[in-house]
Design a protein around this motif. Sequence first.
Motif, short mmCIF file in Angstrom:
data_model
loop_
_atom_site.label_atom_id
_atom_site.label_comp_id
_atom_site.label_asym_id
_atom_site.label_seq_id
_atom_site.Cartn_x
_atom_site.Cartn_y
_atom_site.Cartn_z
N ALA A 57 0.83 -1.19 0.00
CA ALA A 57 0.00 0.00 0.00
C ALA A 57 0.87 1.25 0.00
CB ALA A 57 -0.92 -0.01 1.22
N ARG A 58 2.01 1.13 0.70
CA ARG A 58 2.96 2.24 0.74
C ARG A 58 4.35 1.65 0.73
NH1 ARG A 58 1.70 4.76 5.58
NH2 ARG A 58 3.70 4.13 6.43
N GLY A 59 5.31 2.43 0.27
CA GLY A 59 6.67 1.94 0.25
C GLY A 59 6.91 1.05 -0.95
N ALA A 60 8.08 0.41 -1.01
CA ALA A 60 8.41 -0.39 -2.18
C ALA A 60 9.45 -1.43 -1.83
CB ALA A 60 8.91 0.50 -3.30
N VAL A 61 9.48 -2.48 -2.64
CA VAL A 61 10.58 -3.44 -2.61
C VAL A 61 11.37 -3.25 -3.89
CG1 VAL A 61 11.20 -5.87 -2.42
CG2 VAL A 61 9.09 -5.05 -1.36
N ARG A 62 12.68 -3.13 -3.76
CA ARG A 62 13.50 -2.92 -4.95
C ARG A 62 14.53 -4.04 -5.10
NH1 ARG A 62 12.54 2.20 -3.29
NH2 ARG A 62 11.72 3.62 -4.89
N TRP A 63 14.64 -4.52 -6.33
CA TRP A 63 15.66 -5.52 -6.67
C TRP A 63 16.70 -4.80 -7.51
CZ3 TRP A 63 15.00 -11.15 -6.24
CH2 TRP A 63 16.09 -11.88 -6.73
N ASP A 64 17.91 -4.65 -7.00
CA ASP A 64 18.95 -3.87 -7.67
C ASP A 64 18.44 -2.49 -8.06
OD1 ASP A 64 21.08 -5.57 -7.48
OD2 ASP A 64 20.63 -6.62 -9.36
N GLY A 65 17.66 -1.89 -7.18
CA GLY A 65 17.16 -0.55 -7.43
C GLY A 65 15.89 -0.49 -8.25
N GLU A 66 15.49 -1.62 -8.86
CA GLU A 66 14.29 -1.63 -9.71
C GLU A 66 13.10 -2.09 -8.88
OE1 GLU A 66 13.12 -3.45 -14.11
OE2 GLU A 66 14.84 -4.22 -13.01
N LYS A 67 12.01 -1.32 -8.97
CA LYS A 67 10.82 -1.69 -8.19
C LYS A 67 10.29 -3.04 -8.64
CE LYS A 67 8.94 2.69 -6.62
NZ LYS A 67 7.83 3.64 -6.68
N LEU A 68 9.94 -3.87 -7.65
CA LEU A 68 9.57 -5.26 -7.93
C LEU A 68 8.37 -5.36 -8.88
CD1 LEU A 68 11.20 -7.53 -6.78
CD2 LEU A 68 9.46 -7.92 -5.07
N HIS A 69 7.37 -4.50 -8.67
CA HIS A 69 6.18 -4.66 -9.50
C HIS A 69 6.37 -4.10 -10.91
CE1 HIS A 69 5.39 -0.62 -7.79
NE2 HIS A 69 4.86 -0.41 -8.96
N MET A 70 7.54 -3.49 -11.17
CA MET A 70 7.85 -3.07 -12.53
C MET A 70 8.55 -4.18 -13.32
SD MET A 70 6.67 -0.04 -12.58
CE MET A 70 7.37 0.77 -14.03
N ILE A 71 8.99 -5.22 -12.62
CA ILE A 71 9.69 -6.32 -13.28
C ILE A 71 8.64 -7.32 -13.78
CG2 ILE A 71 11.43 -8.12 -12.98
CD1 ILE A 71 12.48 -6.52 -10.59
N PRO A 72 8.69 -7.69 -15.07
CA PRO A 72 7.68 -8.63 -15.57
C PRO A 72 7.75 -9.99 -14.87
CG PRO A 72 9.32 -8.14 -17.26
CD PRO A 72 9.60 -7.22 -16.12
N ALA A 73 6.60 -10.65 -14.79
CA ALA A 73 6.50 -11.89 -14.03
C ALA A 73 7.52 -12.93 -14.49
CB ALA A 73 5.08 -12.45 -14.16
N TRP A 74 7.75 -13.04 -15.80
CA TRP A 74 8.66 -14.10 -16.28
C TRP A 74 10.09 -13.85 -15.82
CZ3 TRP A 74 12.87 -13.10 -19.33
CH2 TRP A 74 12.90 -11.85 -19.98
N ARG A 75 10.49 -12.55 -15.78
CA ARG A 75 11.86 -12.25 -15.38
C ARG A 75 12.04 -12.47 -13.87
NH1 ARG A 75 16.64 -10.16 -16.81
NH2 ARG A 75 16.15 -10.05 -19.02
N LEU A 76 10.99 -12.08 -13.15
CA LEU A 76 11.01 -12.30 -11.70
C LEU A 76 11.13 -13.80 -11.40
CD1 LEU A 76 10.89 -10.12 -9.61
CD2 LEU A 76 8.42 -10.39 -9.47
N ALA A 77 10.48 -14.61 -12.22
CA ALA A 77 10.50 -16.05 -12.01
C ALA A 77 11.88 -16.66 -12.23
CB ALA A 77 9.48 -16.74 -12.92
N HIS A 78 12.72 -15.95 -13.00
CA HIS A 78 14.10 -16.41 -13.15
C HIS A 78 14.95 -16.03 -11.94
CE1 HIS A 78 12.90 -16.82 -17.35
NE2 HIS A 78 13.97 -17.55 -17.52
N ARG A 79 14.52 -14.97 -11.25
CA ARG A 79 15.33 -14.43 -10.16
C ARG A 79 15.01 -15.03 -8.81
NH1 ARG A 79 15.38 -7.95 -11.37
NH2 ARG A 79 16.49 -8.06 -13.35
#
Lengths: 268, 360
Positions: A57-79
């Motif tokens: 609802a607030r705040g963010a999770v970042r993977w290498d600085g990139e917001k998690l919900h901006m990363i497409p599902a398939w790429r996230l599934a590799h990580r």
Amino acid sequence: MSAFLEATDLTYHSGGRALVDCIDLSFASGSFTIIIGPNGAGKSTLLRLLCGELAPARGAVRWDGEKLHMIPAWRLAHRRAVMPQASDLNFPFTVFEVASLGTQGIGRGLSRSDRQRLALEALEQADVAHLAPRNYQTLSGGERQRVHFARVLAQLAAGRTLETQQALFLDEPIASLDLKHQLALLETTRDLARKGLAVIAVLHDLQLASNLADNLILLHQGRLVTRGTPEAVLTPVTLIEVFGVTLRSNALPTSPWTLATAQEHPAA
Amino acid sequence: MTSVALQQGRARTGFRESRALLLTALAGLVLLVSLVALGLGATGVPLSRTLSIVTDAAMGRTGALGGDGLIILQVRLPRLLLGLLIGAALASSGALMQGLFRNPLADPGLIGVSAGAALAAATTIVLGDALLVPLIGPLPFTALPIGAFAGGLLTTLALYLVATRSGRTSIATMLLAGVAFGALSGAVMGLFSYLSDDRQLRDLSFWSLGSLSGATWSKTMTVAPFILPTLLATPFLARGLNALALGEAEAFHLGVPVQRVKALAILLVAVAVGASVAAAGMIGFVGIVVPHVLRLLAGADHRMLLPASALLGAALLVAADTVARTMVAPAELPIGILTAAIGAPFFLWLLLRRPGGMAL
């Protein structure tokens, strides 16, 4: 090592209540972190936020600085791979097919036989290779959990062909396992952490948690109480305040099942 | 690696071959049933003659057609093709719905397309003359199927919107909204049959029982552009549905664009079933029975299940239609009676043999 997964001001509401409230965290590769806390503390919710399943609802999770919900599902599934608490199947998939779901559509340059090999190796690692042709629906709870562990291992192995930095999320991974397989699963995940994965797990067993993790995260009513080494987190004061149990001495007992009754103590 | 695992590895290497074998066998079944369907009827045509008529026509030699040639090419062939299309559409839609709802007892009707189409058709039959004719003159004969198709699509769209909150579709909400809409549509249908005159009542019951008897080349050729693309697109959802069987969260963890899979599956089913209902009325149980039989035969993997369902559904519906039009020849049974008479007991049997009840 530097942190690649960072949560800032992480907040999640449901039904007008903050399940996770203003949490800041970071995770480095090769770390083994266990989230502990009484029932309803927000452990599973935090895990689901960190793996991208829930949007905060607030705040963010970042993977290498990139917001998690901006990363497409398939790429996230590799990580990252996620092992859920329990999973039912209404269709007669075989054990091999369930493990193979971890390699379908994941990985680069993998042939059909490569994918098969990865799934079989994962089944071996989770000690369920002998069940490979069986109908998943006929398995016991513990066997099912091991099959899902195999699926998750297969997914990580396939994802490794594309991504070098990976994370593994586990929600109560040993809840229905016997002691031998509890230890085997935790041993395997610790090996993965040694090889550079970030492992983040929710675990009820404080004894196992303190033996395994280099880092504990203690949650209480959606808030981060403290984070640090097991010795720093599991003090008599936190145990009384958060879990409502009193221990006779500062030191945790050495036998792995001494705490077995205390861990299920109702939330304070 | 243990020997069991090695054996399993060998068994799995055969997956592709066994899938090819099953699909080939099913394609053979479709061909066989088709030839029988072309030959059987009020006028029997021997197999060799049937074959020569069809091959001649396929090569453009239509000069010396006898009466049996006309029957086969103008009457039975369009009906056969319509039956194949609709059977394939209903069965593969059933497999899609069961995958989407994670429940082997789900039916294409769950997303409201059949009820919506039936309601639109009933409205056209009963109120069309009174309301539309004064406005736009005599209704063209295409008004009924077009109305039914539009009604099915609109209902599915409405249910989809009801069930979708902030970009996520709740399959459970959609199911419940579909049940509510089905009850509502049943009530309105009841009202219409109460209001209707004798001719309208016969049209209504004919519609709700389903039949391929109105098949013509133009009808078949109108339905094909709707059904064929959905059949071709369906296999692309196989991986997504396999992962979805574990649950929506698990499918997302495995990299499946869950919302896109859901929306596409619902769209494909709405178009395929909407076109089927518009062309042949309501034909029940093909969508439930066919995927279930195939799961018993060959497992749950949707990469096999989806194409195999289309083939077996096509064969089954053409076989049922052949029985429907030969059993009481020269009259015809509505095909919906046959599929329901076979399908309903089978469905009950499925319920009884499921251990530990069922979950939605």
